[in-house]
Design a protein around this motif. Structure first.
Motif, PDB file in Angstrom:
ATOM      1  N   ALA B  46      48.752  47.043  58.301  1.00 35.15           N
ATOM      2  CA  ALA B  46      47.317  47.354  58.354  1.00 35.15           C
ATOM      3  C   ALA B  46      46.506  46.254  57.662  1.00 35.15           C
ATOM      4  N   LEU B  47      47.003  45.782  56.530  1.00 34.97           N
ATOM      5  CA  LEU B  47      46.287  44.729  55.797  1.00 34.97           C
ATOM      6  C   LEU B  47      46.253  43.440  56.613  1.00 34.97           C
ATOM      7  N   TYR B  48      47.405  42.949  57.022  1.00 37.75           N
ATOM      8  CA  TYR B  48      47.481  41.611  57.630  1.00 37.75           C
ATOM      9  C   TYR B  48      46.976  41.569  59.068  1.00 37.75           C
ATOM     10  N   PHE B  49      47.043  42.707  59.795  1.00 35.45           N
ATOM     11  CA  PHE B  49      46.606  42.674  61.193  1.00 35.45           C
ATOM     12  C   PHE B  49      45.205  43.232  61.394  1.00 35.45           C
ATOM     13  N   LYS B  50      44.649  43.918  60.380  1.00 36.25           N
ATOM     14  CA  LYS B  50      43.311  44.493  60.555  1.00 36.25           C
ATOM     15  C   LYS B  50      42.366  44.232  59.388  1.00 36.25           C
ATOM     16  N   ALA B  51      42.823  44.539  58.192  1.00 37.70           N
ATOM     17  CA  ALA B  51      41.867  44.639  57.083  1.00 37.70           C
ATOM     18  C   ALA B  51      41.560  43.312  56.389  1.00 37.70           C
ATOM     19  N   LEU B  52      42.563  42.488  56.187  1.00 42.21           N
ATOM     20  CA  LEU B  52      42.339  41.270  55.391  1.00 42.21           C
ATOM     21  C   LEU B  52      41.539  40.227  56.170  1.00 42.21           C
ATOM     22  N   ARG B  53      40.601  39.604  55.479  1.00 40.33           N
ATOM     23  CA  ARG B  53      39.857  38.463  56.050  1.00 40.33           C
ATOM     24  C   ARG B  53      40.685  37.213  55.757  1.00 40.33           C
ATOM     25  N   ILE B  54      41.506  36.825  56.726  1.00 40.84           N
ATOM     26  CA  ILE B  54      42.416  35.694  56.528  1.00 40.84           C
ATOM     27  C   ILE B  54      42.478  34.864  57.797  1.00 40.84           C
ATOM     28  N   ASP B  55      42.996  33.650  57.672  1.00 39.55           N
ATOM     29  CA  ASP B  55      43.217  32.784  58.820  1.00 39.55           C
ATOM     30  C   ASP B  55      44.609  32.159  58.653  1.00 39.55           C
ATOM     31  N   PRO B  56      45.576  32.633  59.434  1.00 39.98           N
ATOM     32  CA  PRO B  56      46.945  32.124  59.264  1.00 39.98           C
ATOM     33  C   PRO B  56      47.038  30.611  59.455  1.00 39.98           C
ATOM     34  N   LYS B  57      46.099  30.038  60.219  1.00 40.39           N
ATOM     35  CA  LYS B  57      46.138  28.589  60.429  1.00 40.39           C
ATOM     36  C   LYS B  57      45.528  27.838  59.247  1.00 40.39           C
ATOM     37  N   ASN B  58      44.811  28.555  58.416  1.00 39.37           N
ATOM     38  CA  ASN B  58      44.169  27.935  57.254  1.00 39.37           C
ATOM     39  C   ASN B  58      44.415  28.827  56.035  1.00 39.37           C
ATOM     40  N   PRO B  59      45.672  28.872  55.593  1.00 35.01           N
ATOM     41  CA  PRO B  59      46.046  29.873  54.577  1.00 35.01           C
ATOM     42  C   PRO B  59      45.379  29.667  53.224  1.00 35.01           C
ATOM     43  N   THR B  60      44.825  28.470  52.990  1.00 32.92           N
ATOM     44  CA  THR B  60      44.176  28.259  51.687  1.00 32.92           C
ATOM     45  C   THR B  60      42.644  28.309  51.790  1.00 32.92           C
ATOM     46  N   TRP B  61      42.142  28.821  52.904  1.00 32.27           N
ATOM     47  CA  TRP B  61      40.691  29.018  53.106  1.00 32.27           C
ATOM     48  C   TRP B  61      40.090  29.669  51.865  1.00 32.27           C
ATOM     49  N   GLU B  62      39.072  29.040  51.299  1.00 32.66           N
ATOM     50  CA  GLU B  62      38.643  29.513  49.971  1.00 32.66           C
ATOM     51  C   GLU B  62      37.915  30.859  49.991  1.00 32.66           C
ATOM     52  N   ASP B  63      37.390  31.257  51.157  1.00 30.12           N
ATOM     53  CA  ASP B  63      36.696  32.550  51.216  1.00 30.12           C
ATOM     54  C   ASP B  63      37.582  33.677  51.729  1.00 30.12           C
ATOM     55  N   ARG B  64      38.897  33.398  51.833  1.00 29.77           N
ATOM     56  CA  ARG B  64      39.812  34.451  52.299  1.00 29.77           C
ATOM     57  C   ARG B  64      39.879  35.589  51.281  1.00 29.77           C
ATOM     58  N   ASP B  65      40.188  36.783  51.783  1.00 32.12           N
ATOM     59  CA  ASP B  65      40.537  37.861  50.859  1.00 32.12           C
ATOM     60  C   ASP B  65      41.822  37.469  50.136  1.00 32.12           C
ATOM     61  N   ARG B  66      41.955  37.939  48.907  1.00 28.94           N
ATOM     62  CA  ARG B  66      43.193  37.689  48.159  1.00 28.94           C
ATOM     63  C   ARG B  66      44.087  38.920  48.234  1.00 28.94           C
ATOM     64  N   PHE B  67      45.378  38.643  48.417  1.00 30.74           N
ATOM     65  CA  PHE B  67      46.344  39.739  48.429  1.00 30.74           C
ATOM     66  C   PHE B  67      47.501  39.395  47.498  1.00 30.74           C
ATOM     67  N   ILE B  68      47.841  40.320  46.621  1.00 26.05           N
ATOM     68  CA  ILE B  68      48.954  40.116  45.684  1.00 26.05           C
ATOM     69  C   ILE B  68      49.962  41.250  45.881  1.00 26.05           C
ATOM     70  N   LEU B  69      51.192  40.870  46.145  1.00 28.48           N
ATOM     71  CA  LEU B  69      52.274  41.856  46.244  1.00 28.48           C
ATOM     72  C   LEU B  69      52.877  42.013  44.849  1.00 28.48           C
ATOM     73  N   SER B  70      52.332  42.963  44.091  1.00 24.79           N
ATOM     74  CA  SER B  70      52.825  43.122  42.716  1.00 24.79           C
ATOM     75  C   SER B  70      54.279  43.583  42.718  1.00 24.79           C
ATOM     76  N   LYS B  71      54.622  44.448  43.674  1.00 26.70           N
ATOM     77  CA  LYS B  71      56.035  44.867  43.776  1.00 26.70           C
ATOM     78  C   LYS B  71      56.782  43.785  44.575  1.00 26.70           C
ATOM     79  N   GLY B  72      57.070  42.698  43.859  1.00 27.67           N
ATOM     80  CA  GLY B  72      57.568  41.480  44.505  1.00 27.67           C
ATOM     81  C   GLY B  72      58.897  41.644  45.211  1.00 27.67           C
ATOM     82  N   HIS B  73      59.661  42.682  44.857  1.00 28.26           N
ATOM     83  CA  HIS B  73      60.949  42.883  45.514  1.00 28.26           C
ATOM     84  C   HIS B  73      60.785  43.312  46.967  1.00 28.26           C
ATOM     85  N   ALA B  74      59.558  43.613  47.385  1.00 31.19           N
ATOM     86  CA  ALA B  74      59.301  43.920  48.797  1.00 31.19           C
ATOM     87  C   ALA B  74      58.964  42.646  49.573  1.00 31.19           C
ATOM     88  N   ALA B  75      59.286  41.492  49.002  1.00 31.37           N
ATOM     89  CA  ALA B  75      58.935  40.202  49.603  1.00 31.37           C
ATOM     90  C   ALA B  75      59.344  40.105  51.066  1.00 31.37           C
TER      91      ALA B  75
END
Lengths: 310, 291
Positions: B46-75
């Motif tokens: 839901a986050l990556y395909f709908k909710a997050l404002r991101i551009d996979p071709k420009n992953p360091t876009w400075e106005d992108r939403d930030r997402f942190i996977l705190s439960k890192g074992h779900a990498a």
């Protein structure tokens, strides 16, 4: 000799840097009136973030801010960074190469009658072993200021080891800090004394006492524990048959360990490590503590005489 | 955000592919986690395909939403979703946990562009999330910061330092999503095991976040309509003072008959037979199982 407390320099230099770097923020762990980061708050109230008594979170927040382009300088006591917040310091700052500057105030033994809970004499061992971390321990007010300017211009995490109480100003005002350099504070002949942080000034005094006994000790200062120019250290110590290190740190894993490692690999010779032996500290007056742990000029000189003359 | 039937079906199809990719990747590498990634699949999709404002071709876009996977074992779950979203080729999943890979066992932002933080040691993700949200406010930027937490890591005190600070700094632009699957590595709820009982009995996390004056939204963490409604609501009030906690009730190991609700699958490596069985249960066609 004029004496200035490094924490005063910390506060004053933060203000200078705040003027030069609009993206510099200070995050404090409810100790700014001790660390003197309160000077920055007075100058830039909007850029001072009081994060409360929650150092792990403070370090983590700083990592996020740094990855947005801010330069966070952190204000707390050494012990709360390297012990309480060791994990976020490691994973969120060092492992992500976050541009966070750690103002580690109240390092070593002289922490104002606080005792072993607050006397962090393990910090160098901990942060030196963290890849990406630059580890600095200034000799005096001049070097503390120079290191802060260098650290702020440097991209990446920097740990700056500061002290609470006034200490002698040794270096000239036009001193320029270069990371890795080993400074010769006094040339010598018979043996070398190597210090880091404000302890190096006490070694100068110890060398004067030794001179009166007919022993000419060279005095060297390693302000950067990491990076350290190993070749320069070896070359500067080459003429001496015996080396003494002294630091307000455990004899394990700090400057003494570092010098012994480097000389052991490149120019083996006896290294006597003066520092806190394998014991915890205690609360007492500064002079008592320095004498008790063998770090006062007189006690360093006595130890050298004992080792040299037997 | 109201989903059309076609959109919902598309997201559900992606979720099935992600579940397959998680099992296949861990089976191939011979190490990794299964249960935690599977419980978070719908949240990540839901986050990556709908909710997050991101551009996979420009992953360091400075106005992108930030997402942190705190439960890192779900990498591995995050990597599967990012690969399907186009951040890197699907085939790269087979490098997971291999020497030199960008896909480390736990997320490493210095290796893989598109990751906004490294994680793995639990309980630490919300603090840099506070940093991002605080920084966004100072910069006058409207990107949103989302942090995905597990319920187990709420036992770390640092989480509550961040929860406190986020409210104190009035970070409505910060959203914590709790993947509340209720099972930890050593199976706290196992019967007849000493003092084992539900760690949150009498202390439901929703109430804990509410006590810090966060806005709390409780949802079914496997229902795309509920997830996206909650994420939309969180962003809508981003200018307000209250951070949002989306408490998503999930099932550890969700989606497969042999992993669902079984703590033994926390970090168990599936066999080739397990992967074949998963493909069958998920009803995936041969072209949907490329690896």
């Amino acid at each position: 000799m004029r004496e200035v407390a490094l924490r005063e320099v910390f506060g004053e230099t933060l203000v200078e840097l705040g003027e030069a770097y609009p993206n510099l923020l200070v995050l404090d762990g409810d100790l700014a009136n001790s660390t003197k980061a309160d000077k920055f708050e007075a100058a830039f109230p909007d850029r001072f973030l009081e994060m409360g008594i929650a150092e792990q979170n403070m370090v983590g927040v700083a990592a996020g801010l740094a990855h947005l382009g801010f330069i966070p300088w952190l204000s707390s006591f050494t012990v709360f960074f390297t012990h309480r917040a060791a994990d976020p310091l490691r994973m969120l700052v060092a492992q992500t190469k976050a541009n966070v500057k750690i103002g580690a105030a109240y390092s070593g033994l002289l922490t104002g009658y606080t005792g072993k809970t607050h006397q962090d004499v393990e910090d160098l061992a901990i942060v030196r072993a963290m890849p990406e971390m630059v580890v600095l321990a200034p000799l005096d007010a001049v070097e503390a200021r120079a290191m802060m300017h260098w650290a702020t211009a440097h991209e990446g995490p920097v740990y700056l080891r500061l002290t609470r109480d006034p200490s002698p100003v040794v270096l000239p005002e036009d001193y320029r800090f270069e990371p890795g350099r080993v400074l010769e504070l006094k040339p010598g002949r018979d043996l070398a004394l190597v210090g880091t942080g404000v302890q190096s000034a006490r070694l100068l005094e110890a060398a004067r006492l030794l001179s009166a006994e007919g022993i000419e000790a060279g005095v060297y200062h390693a302000g950067a524990i990491k990076p350290l120019d190993e070749e320069e250290l070896v070359n500067k110590l080459r003429p001496y048959p015996k080396v003494f290190t002294a630091e307000e740190h455990s004899i394990y894993g700090g400057l003494g360990g570092l010098v012994a490692e480097v000389l052991g690999a490149h120019d083996p010779k006896p290294v006597v490590r003066i520092g806190i032996p394998d014991v915890w500290g205690e609360s007492a007056p500064n002079d008592w503590l320095l004498d008790h742990y063998g770090l006062s000029p007189r006690r360093v000189a006595e130890r050298v005489l004992k080792e040299v003359k037997g | 955000m109201i989903l059309s039937e076609a959109e919902r079906q598309e997201l559900e199809r992606i979720a099935k592919k992600v579940r397959y990719l998680i099992l296949r990747t861990v089976q191939h590498s011979g190490a990794g986690h299964i249960g935690g990634p599977l419980s978070a699949v719908e949240l990540l999709v839901a986050l990556y395909f709908k909710a997050l404002r991101i551009d996979p071709k420009n992953p360091t876009w400075e106005d992108r939403d930030r997402f942190i996977l705190s439960k890192g074992h779900a990498a591995v779950g995050l990597y599967a979703v990012m690969a399907l979203r186009g951040f890197f080729p699907l085939e790269e999943l087979l490098t997971f946990d291999k020497g030199g890979s960008r896909l480390q066992g736990h997320p490493d932002m210095t290796r893989l562009p598109g990751l906004d933080m490294s994680s793995g040691s639990l309980g630490q993700g919300l603090s840099p999330g506070v940093g991002y949200a605080l920084g966004a406010r100072r910069l006058g930027k409207d990107f949103h910061t989302f942090v995905l937490l597990g319920d187990g890591e709420l036992q770390e005190g640092m989480v509550w330092e961040a929860v406190h600070t986020a409210r104190r700094y009035e970070l409505g632009n910060l959203t914590a999503i709790l993947d509340y699957n209720g099972l930890q590595q050593y199976g706290w709820r196992g019967a007849g095991r000493g003092d084992r009982k539900d760690p949150w009995e009498g202390l439901p996390p929703a109430r804990l976040f509410a006590a810090f004056d966060w806005r709390v939204i409780e949802i079914d963490g496997h229902d795309f309509d509920e997830i996206l409604a909650a994420l939309t609501l969180a962003r809508k009030e981003a200018r307000g003072p209250r951070p949002t906690a989306i408490v998503a009730y999930t099932l550890k190991g969700k989606g497969l008959s042999f992993t669902g609700g079984k703590h033994a699958w926390h970090s168990k490596v599936p066999s080739e037979e397990d992967v074949r069985r998963a493909i069958e249960e998920l009803g995936l066609s041969p072209e949907e199982v490329p690896l």
